[in-house]
Motif scaffolding. Structure first.
Motif, mmCIF file in Angstrom:
data_model
loop_
_atom_site.group_PDB
_atom_site.id
_atom_site.type_symbol
_atom_site.label_atom_id
_atom_site.label_comp_id
_atom_site.label_asym_id
_atom_site.label_seq_id
_atom_site.Cartn_x
_atom_site.Cartn_y
_atom_site.Cartn_z
ATOM 1 N N ALA A 64 53.851 21.688 14.002
ATOM 2 C CA ALA A 64 53.731 21.647 12.543
ATOM 3 C C ALA A 64 54.393 22.859 11.914
ATOM 4 C CB ALA A 64 52.270 21.584 12.128
ATOM 5 N N CYS A 65 54.219 24.027 12.542
ATOM 6 C CA CYS A 65 54.747 25.255 11.941
ATOM 7 C C CYS A 65 54.972 26.322 12.995
ATOM 8 C CB CYS A 65 53.804 25.785 10.864
ATOM 9 S SG CYS A 65 52.158 26.210 11.474
ATOM 10 N N VAL A 66 55.856 27.234 12.659
ATOM 11 C CA VAL A 66 56.096 28.436 13.440
ATOM 12 C C VAL A 66 55.739 29.614 12.532
ATOM 13 C CG1 VAL A 66 57.774 29.778 14.753
ATOM 14 C CG2 VAL A 66 57.995 27.293 14.625
ATOM 15 N N VAL A 67 54.886 30.504 13.026
ATOM 16 C CA VAL A 67 54.406 31.633 12.219
ATOM 17 C C VAL A 67 55.040 32.909 12.742
ATOM 18 C CG1 VAL A 67 52.381 32.853 11.356
ATOM 19 C CG2 VAL A 67 52.223 30.408 11.894
ATOM 20 N N VAL A 68 55.782 33.600 11.865
ATOM 21 C CA VAL A 68 56.529 34.792 12.268
ATOM 22 C C VAL A 68 56.214 35.932 11.313
ATOM 23 C CG1 VAL A 68 58.807 35.775 12.714
ATOM 24 C CG2 VAL A 68 58.389 33.345 13.158
#
Length: 460
Positions: A207-211
Motif C-alpha cells: 500500500a505504501c512505502v514510508v521513508v
C-alpha cells in the motif's frame, strides 16, 4: 474526601450492559506487570501543599535544562531559538483560550489562523493540500499509513530502515488492531541509506512505502527514485519529516514525488517541553483529500461577497458515522499550530532558507571538530543539521560520562535500538543555530578526554 459519583449499583448496571464481569476486566489488554495492585509504593497517602511543592522543586533541580549546557540532542526533538514575539502572541486571550471550532461560522479568527497554517505546511512540504494539524509526528505517520490503505485498498506498509524507531513502534502498535502487515527494518551503519533493499521489498501487495527525510541517522535518501519504484507497483510514497528546518535547504518531498508528507512541527517555536505537546503536520495530493484525516479549513465568500473561512472537511468520528470516519483524532494541537505559523510568518521563505544554512554550517563545524578526536569517525557523506559518528566504545556510556561533565552530547543509537548491538557505538549528533563555538569546543575536548580516559583505564 474522595469524589465517587457512581454507586455500586450504578457500576454493576454499566458493567452488565457492556458485558464485563468487573472494572478490572476493562484493563485486560494492559500487561499484568504494568499494573499496580494498589497505591504507588513509597508515596505518602497525603501531604501538605507546601511539602509537595518543595519535593517537586527538589526533583526538578536534578534536571539539566537544555539552555544551561552545550546541547547536541536531536533524533526528532530539536532545540531552536523561539522569538519572543511568538510567546507574546500565542498568549493573547483570544488564542490561548480558543478551542476546536465546533461552530465554525462564529470562529472566523481561529479558522483564518488554521487556513494560513495549512497554506504554510503545503508550501513547505510541496503538497497540494495540508490539514489543520494533528497530535504529533508519530501519530500523523500512522494516519498516513492508514490513509494509504484506504486509497490503495491494500494492507502492507514497507518502512525504511531510517524511520525513527518511535514512529515504527506507533505504526506497529496501531497495526495490531487493524490487521495491516508492517515490513520494517533497522538502519545499517553506512554513509548512504539502503535504497536498493527498500525498493526490493515493494511488491503488488504494498500500500505504501514510508521513508524518513532526512532519516534517523541524518542521511538524505533519494525520494524521487523511491517514489518512482513505489508508484510503478501502485503503492504510495509517504515521506516523514521530523526536522522541518531541513526543508529550507533540501527539496520539498512533494516536489520529489511523495504522495503523502507527514512530520513533526516541534522545531518551529513549539519547544522541547519534556516531550510534548508537539505538533503533527500532514499534507497530500489533492486527489486523495477525501481520505485525509483530521480537519481542512477553506476560504469562501459570504452572502455579501466578503472573504470568510469555513470548515470544509471534517471526517472525524465526532462529526460523521464512526464507520465512515477517516480518523479519531480529536484535537489539532491548535496553539502549537499557531506558534508554528507565527514563526513561519516571521521567517518567510528566505528566512527559513537562511536558518537552514546556519544549521548546516554549525553541523559541518561540529562534524569537523569531532572528526579530529582520536577514535571518532563521521559516518555521513551528506546531512543538514544532524549526523552520526562512530565511537570506539558503547555510545550510551559515553553520553552518560559527557553529561557528568555538563555536556548533552547526542543521542546514542544503542538507546534507540537496544536490541541491535551493531548500532551500540553510534552517536547521533545535532547542531542548530543555538549551538555556539564554545559548545562545539567543549563537546570535542571533553569527548576526547572521556575516550582517552577509557583507553588509559583499559587492560593492556
Amino acid at each position: 474526601m474522595r469524589y465517587l459519583p457512581l454507586t455500586p449499583a450504578d457500576r454493576a448496571e454499566m458493567l452488565g450492559v457492556i458485558g464485563a464481569d468487573s472494572v478490572d476486566a476493562l484493563f485486560a489488554d494492559v500487561p499484568p506487570e504494568a499494573r499496580l495492585p494498589g497505591p504507588v509504593p513509597g508515596l505518602p497517602h497525603h501531604a501538605s501543599e507546601m511539602a509537595v511543592e518543595r519535593h517537586m522543586a527538589a526533583l526538578a533541580a536534578q534536571n539539566l535544562a537544555a539552555g544551561a549546557a552545550p546541547f547536541f540532542l536531536g533524533a526528532g526533538a530539536y532545540r531552536h531559538h523561539i522569538p519572543a514575539s511568538v510567546d507574546h502572541l500565542i498568549q493573547r486571550g483570544e488564542f490561548l483560550t480558543a478551542y476546536t471550532p465546533y461552530q465554525p461560522e462564529i470562529a472566523q479568527g481561529t479558522l483564518q489562523v488554521l487556513f494560513e497554517f495549512q497554506t504554510q505546511v503545503a508550501r513547505l512540504f510541496g503538497t497540494d493540500v495540508a490539514n489543520a494539524s494533528m497530535y504529533d509526528g508519530s501519530t500523523a505517520c500512522w494516519e498516513a499509513v492508514a490513509m494509504a490503505g484506504r486509497v490503495t485498498r491494500r494492507s502492507k506498509a514497507v518502512l525504511c530502515g531510517g524511520l525513527h524507531p518511535h514512529y515504527v513502534a506507533t505504526i506497529e502498535t496501531m497495526a495490531r488492531f487493524t490487521g495491516d502487515q508492517i515490513d520494517s527494518r533497522v538502519p545499517t551503519l553506512s554513509a548512504e541509506p539502503d535504497e536498493a533493499g527498500l525498493i526490493a521489498a515493494i511488491d503488488a501487495a504494498t500500500a505504501c512505502v514510508v521513508v524518513q527525510y532526512p532519516d534517523v541517522l541524518g542521511r538524505v535518501p533519494d525520494l524521487a527514485k523511491i517514489a518512482a519504484a513505489a508508484q510503478a507497483q501502485g503503492a504510495l510514497l509517504i515521506a516523514v519529516v521530523t526536522e522541518p528546518v531541513a526543508l529550507g535547504l533540501i527539496e520539498a518531498p512533494g516536489k520529489l514525488g511523495a504522495d503523502i508528507v507527514v512530520g513533526e512541527g516541534q522545531s518551529l517555536s513549539v519547544g522541547l517541553q519534556f516531550g510534548g505537546p508537539y505538533l503533527g503536520l500532514f499534507g497530500c495530493r489533492e486527489k486523495f483529500v477525501r481520505q485525509m484525516p483530521g480537519r481542512l479549513c477553506g476560504q469562501t465568500v459570504d452572502a455579501d461577497g466578503r472573504r470568510g473561512f469555513v470548515l470544509t472537511l471534517s471526517t472525524r468520528e465526532q462529526h460523521i458515522r464512526r464507520e465512515k470516519a477517516t480518523s479519531n483524532i480529536c484535537t489539532n494541537s491548535g496553539l502549537c499550530a499557531l506558534a508554528f505559523s507565527i514563526h513561519m510568518t516571521l521567517l518567510g521563505g528566505d528566512g527559513l532558507a537562511r536558518l537552514a544554512r546556519i544549521n548546516h554550517a554549525r553541523a559541518q563545524q561540529t562534524a569537523a571538530a569531532l572528526a579530529g578526536v582520536a577514535g571518532v569517525e563521521v559516518l555521513n557523506h551528506a546531512y543538514v543539521n544532524e549526523f552520526t559518528v562512530i565511537l570506539p566504545r558503547d555510545a550510551r556510556e559515553v553520553v552518560r560520562e559527557l553529561a557528568d561533565y555538563g555536556v548533552l552530547g547526542g543521542v546514542s543509537l544503542g538507546r534507540l535500538y537496544p536490541r541491535q548491538p551493531e548500532l551500540s557505538n553510534a552517536l547521533l549528533v545535532t547542531a542548530t543555530e543555538t549551538t555556539t563555538d564554545q559548545d562545539i569546543h567543549a563537546l570535542a575536548a571533553i569527548l576526547g578526554e572521556v575516550l582517552a580516559n577509557a583507553h588509559e583505564g583499559s587492560p593492556t
